[in-house]
Write a protein that holds these residues in place. Sequence first.
Motif, PDB file in Angstrom:
ATOM      1  N   LEU A 175       0.908  -1.137   0.006  1.00  0.00           N
ATOM      2  CA  LEU A 175       0.105  -0.044   0.021  1.00  0.00           C
ATOM      3  C   LEU A 175       0.959   1.128  -0.064  1.00  0.00           C
ATOM      4  O   LEU A 175       1.849   1.309   0.820  1.00  0.00           O
ATOM      5  N   THR A 176       0.512   2.290  -0.752  1.00  0.00           N
ATOM      6  CA  THR A 176       1.078   3.360  -1.002  1.00  0.00           C
ATOM      7  C   THR A 176       0.382   4.631  -1.400  1.00  0.00           C
ATOM      8  O   THR A 176      -0.571   4.536  -1.660  1.00  0.00           O
ATOM      9  N   ARG A 177       0.870   5.678  -0.912  1.00  0.00           N
ATOM     10  CA  ARG A 177       0.009   7.031  -1.187  1.00  0.00           C
ATOM     11  C   ARG A 177       0.479   7.659  -2.481  1.00  0.00           C
ATOM     12  O   ARG A 177      -0.400   8.418  -3.162  1.00  0.00           O
ATOM     13  N   SER A 178       1.397   6.890  -3.261  1.00  0.00           N
ATOM     14  CA  SER A 178       2.015   7.607  -4.493  1.00  0.00           C
ATOM     15  C   SER A 178       1.942   6.763  -5.587  1.00  0.00           C
ATOM     16  O   SER A 178       2.668   5.539  -5.577  1.00  0.00           O
ATOM     17  N   SER A 179       1.138   7.059  -6.634  1.00  0.00           N
ATOM     18  CA  SER A 179       0.955   6.119  -7.672  1.00  0.00           C
ATOM     19  C   SER A 179       2.622   5.966  -8.415  1.00  0.00           C
ATOM     20  O   SER A 179       2.963   5.033  -9.203  1.00  0.00           O
ATOM     21  N   ALA A 180       3.210   7.297  -8.330  1.00  0.00           N
ATOM     22  CA  ALA A 180       4.724   7.077  -8.669  1.00  0.00           C
ATOM     23  C   ALA A 180       5.619   5.805  -8.139  1.00  0.00           C
ATOM     24  O   ALA A 180       6.473   5.514  -8.958  1.00  0.00           O
ATOM     25  N   LYS A 181       5.033   5.334  -7.075  1.00  0.00           N
ATOM     26  CA  LYS A 181       5.909   4.259  -6.427  1.00  0.00           C
ATOM     27  C   LYS A 181       5.677   2.777  -6.775  1.00  0.00           C
ATOM     28  O   LYS A 181       6.186   1.657  -6.665  1.00  0.00           O
ATOM     29  N   ARG A 182       4.659   2.763  -7.798  1.00  0.00           N
ATOM     30  CA  ARG A 182       4.024   1.302  -7.836  1.00  0.00           C
ATOM     31  C   ARG A 182       4.756   0.458  -8.744  1.00  0.00           C
ATOM     32  O   ARG A 182       5.073  -0.635  -8.361  1.00  0.00           O
ATOM     33  N   ARG A 183       5.586   0.991  -9.805  1.00  0.00           N
ATOM     34  CA  ARG A 183       6.320   0.259 -10.642  1.00  0.00           C
ATOM     35  C   ARG A 183       7.539  -0.164  -9.760  1.00  0.00           C
ATOM     36  O   ARG A 183       8.131  -1.398  -9.836  1.00  0.00           O
ATOM     37  N   ARG A 184       8.086   0.663  -8.870  1.00  0.00           N
ATOM     38  CA  ARG A 184       9.172   0.230  -8.114  1.00  0.00           C
ATOM     39  C   ARG A 184       8.715  -0.726  -7.079  1.00  0.00           C
ATOM     40  O   ARG A 184       9.731  -1.600  -6.786  1.00  0.00           O
ATOM     41  N   LEU A 185       7.666  -0.594  -6.417  1.00  0.00           N
ATOM     42  CA  LEU A 185       7.276  -1.688  -5.416  1.00  0.00           C
ATOM     43  C   LEU A 185       7.287  -2.984  -6.231  1.00  0.00           C
ATOM     44  O   LEU A 185       7.299  -4.046  -5.619  1.00  0.00           O
ATOM     45  N   LEU A 186       6.637  -2.934  -7.287  1.00  0.00           N
ATOM     46  CA  LEU A 186       6.445  -4.190  -7.976  1.00  0.00           C
ATOM     47  C   LEU A 186       7.810  -4.991  -8.387  1.00  0.00           C
ATOM     48  O   LEU A 186       8.044  -5.931  -8.115  1.00  0.00           O
ATOM     49  N   ASP A 187       8.703  -4.002  -8.628  1.00  0.00           N
ATOM     50  CA  ASP A 187      10.227  -4.676  -8.942  1.00  0.00           C
ATOM     51  C   ASP A 187      10.855  -5.056  -7.632  1.00  0.00           C
ATOM     52  O   ASP A 187      11.471  -5.970  -7.928  1.00  0.00           O
ATOM     53  N   GLU A 199      -7.421   4.080  -5.182  1.00  0.00           N
ATOM     54  CA  GLU A 199      -8.276   2.874  -4.981  1.00  0.00           C
ATOM     55  C   GLU A 199      -8.973   2.834  -3.724  1.00  0.00           C
ATOM     56  O   GLU A 199      -8.247   2.828  -2.702  1.00  0.00           O
ATOM     57  N   ASP A 200     -10.048   1.844  -3.876  1.00  0.00           N
ATOM     58  CA  ASP A 200     -10.630   1.726  -2.573  1.00  0.00           C
ATOM     59  C   ASP A 200      -9.935   0.241  -2.081  1.00  0.00           C
ATOM     60  O   ASP A 200      -9.943  -0.863  -2.655  1.00  0.00           O
ATOM     61  N   VAL A 201      -9.402   0.326  -0.732  1.00  0.00           N
ATOM     62  CA  VAL A 201      -8.593  -0.811  -0.436  1.00  0.00           C
ATOM     63  C   VAL A 201      -9.421  -1.937  -0.180  1.00  0.00           C
ATOM     64  O   VAL A 201      -8.772  -2.992  -0.584  1.00  0.00           O
ATOM     65  N   VAL A 202     -10.646  -1.809   0.234  1.00  0.00           N
ATOM     66  CA  VAL A 202     -11.272  -3.165   0.569  1.00  0.00           C
ATOM     67  C   VAL A 202     -11.685  -3.927  -0.499  1.00  0.00           C
ATOM     68  O   VAL A 202     -11.493  -4.964  -0.778  1.00  0.00           O
ATOM     69  N   THR A 203     -12.221  -3.319  -1.539  1.00  0.00           N
ATOM     70  CA  THR A 203     -12.514  -3.706  -2.817  1.00  0.00           C
ATOM     71  C   THR A 203     -11.336  -4.301  -3.476  1.00  0.00           C
ATOM     72  O   THR A 203     -11.495  -5.510  -3.949  1.00  0.00           O
ATOM     73  N   ARG A 204     -10.320  -3.589  -3.808  1.00  0.00           N
ATOM     74  CA  ARG A 204      -9.176  -3.971  -4.266  1.00  0.00           C
ATOM     75  C   ARG A 204      -8.525  -5.204  -3.732  1.00  0.00           C
ATOM     76  O   ARG A 204      -8.275  -6.362  -4.345  1.00  0.00           O
ATOM     77  N   GLY A 223      -4.323   5.930  12.573  1.00  0.00           N
ATOM     78  CA  GLY A 223      -5.134   6.773  11.983  1.00  0.00           C
ATOM     79  C   GLY A 223      -6.434   6.453  11.306  1.00  0.00           C
ATOM     80  O   GLY A 223      -6.919   5.129  11.505  1.00  0.00           O
ATOM     81  N   PRO A 224      -7.395   7.081  10.564  1.00  0.00           N
ATOM     82  CA  PRO A 224      -8.482   6.647   9.936  1.00  0.00           C
ATOM     83  C   PRO A 224      -8.340   5.587   8.930  1.00  0.00           C
ATOM     84  O   PRO A 224      -9.282   4.660   8.949  1.00  0.00           O
ATOM     85  N   ALA A 225      -7.211   5.342   8.452  1.00  0.00           N
ATOM     86  CA  ALA A 225      -6.897   4.118   7.696  1.00  0.00           C
ATOM     87  C   ALA A 225      -6.923   2.781   8.209  1.00  0.00           C
ATOM     88  O   ALA A 225      -7.379   1.831   7.191  1.00  0.00           O
ATOM     89  N   LEU A 226      -6.889   2.773   9.289  1.00  0.00           N
ATOM     90  CA  LEU A 226      -6.864   1.371  10.080  1.00  0.00           C
ATOM     91  C   LEU A 226      -8.126   0.722   9.610  1.00  0.00           C
ATOM     92  O   LEU A 226      -8.509  -0.652   9.907  1.00  0.00           O
ATOM     93  N   ALA A 227      -9.353   1.524   9.764  1.00  0.00           N
ATOM     94  CA  ALA A 227     -10.670   1.042   9.433  1.00  0.00           C
ATOM     95  C   ALA A 227     -10.780   0.264   8.292  1.00  0.00           C
ATOM     96  O   ALA A 227     -11.414  -0.881   8.071  1.00  0.00           O
ATOM     97  N   ASP A 228     -10.136   0.729   7.145  1.00  0.00           N
ATOM     98  CA  ASP A 228     -10.189   0.156   6.064  1.00  0.00           C
ATOM     99  C   ASP A 228      -9.321  -1.154   5.748  1.00  0.00           C
ATOM    100  O   ASP A 228      -9.555  -2.188   5.116  1.00  0.00           O
ATOM    101  N   LEU A 229      -8.178  -1.025   6.592  1.00  0.00           N
ATOM    102  CA  LEU A 229      -7.459  -2.402   6.708  1.00  0.00           C
ATOM    103  C   LEU A 229      -8.228  -3.289   7.408  1.00  0.00           C
ATOM    104  O   LEU A 229      -8.201  -4.722   7.113  1.00  0.00           O
ATOM    105  N   ILE A 230      -8.914  -3.072   8.477  1.00  0.00           N
ATOM    106  CA  ILE A 230      -9.998  -4.140   9.097  1.00  0.00           C
ATOM    107  C   ILE A 230     -10.693  -4.592   8.119  1.00  0.00           C
ATOM    108  O   ILE A 230     -11.225  -5.890   8.207  1.00  0.00           O
TER     109      ILE A 230
END
Length: 330
Positions: A175-187, A199-204, A223-230
């Motif tokens: 999980l990242t806030r920056s789409s610019a990091k997507r390719r690097r994280l996949l690599d 993107e909606d975390v739960v749906t994805r 923070g508030p994002a913990l609710a989506d993780l749960i």
Amino acid sequence: MSKIVRFHATGGPEVLTLDDVEVREPGPGEIRIRTRALGVNRADEVFRNNHLVELPSGIGWEASGEVDAIGPGVEGFTVGDAVSMIPTPINTPINYPIHGELAIAPATEVVKHPDTLSWEQAAALWGQYLTAYGALIETADLKAGDTVLIPAASSSVGLAAIQVARSVGARPVALTRSSAKRRRLLDEGAEAVVVTGEEDVVTRVNELTDGHGARVIFDPVGGPALADLIGAAAPGGTVIVYGALSSEATTLPVWGLIGKSLTIRGYKVFELTTDVERRKAAVDWVLDGLARETLRPVIDTVFPLEDIVGAHRRLESGSQVGKIVVTVPR
């Protein structure tokens, strides 16, 4: 006299100075190290903003270098050994500030690392891998086929978690806030990347797991994002919270927690590093992963010691992918 990183007032990176300090001889049970590289951590940022610290103060949790002198009663080390330091409650900047040209450390917190590692890699080793190992392997019992969600995945601990998960056959979802990091994280080994805010975390996560959810969640944010993780967790799953990067209040959806029979667990690496047997098992596990090349420290940026302020500014920018390291001239 040696150049030692200190601060005379709390605050941002600009408070850091390089002071000429006489470093004492090591006492009983201690080692003096001529450092070659320094690892910069979020804990350093927190520490230099700590208004309860006695000033002026040193700083630093992680470093690598060569044994320079050995105190009475220390066995197993020789002057010139290549070593790196494990963060523990004893080896803190209050007791043992280690960022500078010379550092004193308790011998029990010093490890001889493989000579296949560069000084920069060795300074980017123990904090991140012991945190990921202790939480994912020892606490969550991560297994082949498990899906693990890794928020703040571009941090040094996040990247270590991706590698640790891969090494046991688990599926790391970054999980990242920056789409610019997507390719690097996949690599870097993420099986998939979810860009929060886009993107909606739960749906994805449900799409990635055929509706089952993630069995393990490894969260340094809160923070508030913990609710989506749960919401994205699998029934019977484990949520490990090891940090509080969010400045907002953490909302806990109790019915989601109860409905899925989740375990939510606070974790700190000190619970591992203060237990002699557990720490030895963890260090051996990491050394084995390095030997098998399933683990490989990722360096984001290298700064010279004279630009320690720049290194901390890079840390605060949040744009790094991996560890920020400072090199020390010979």
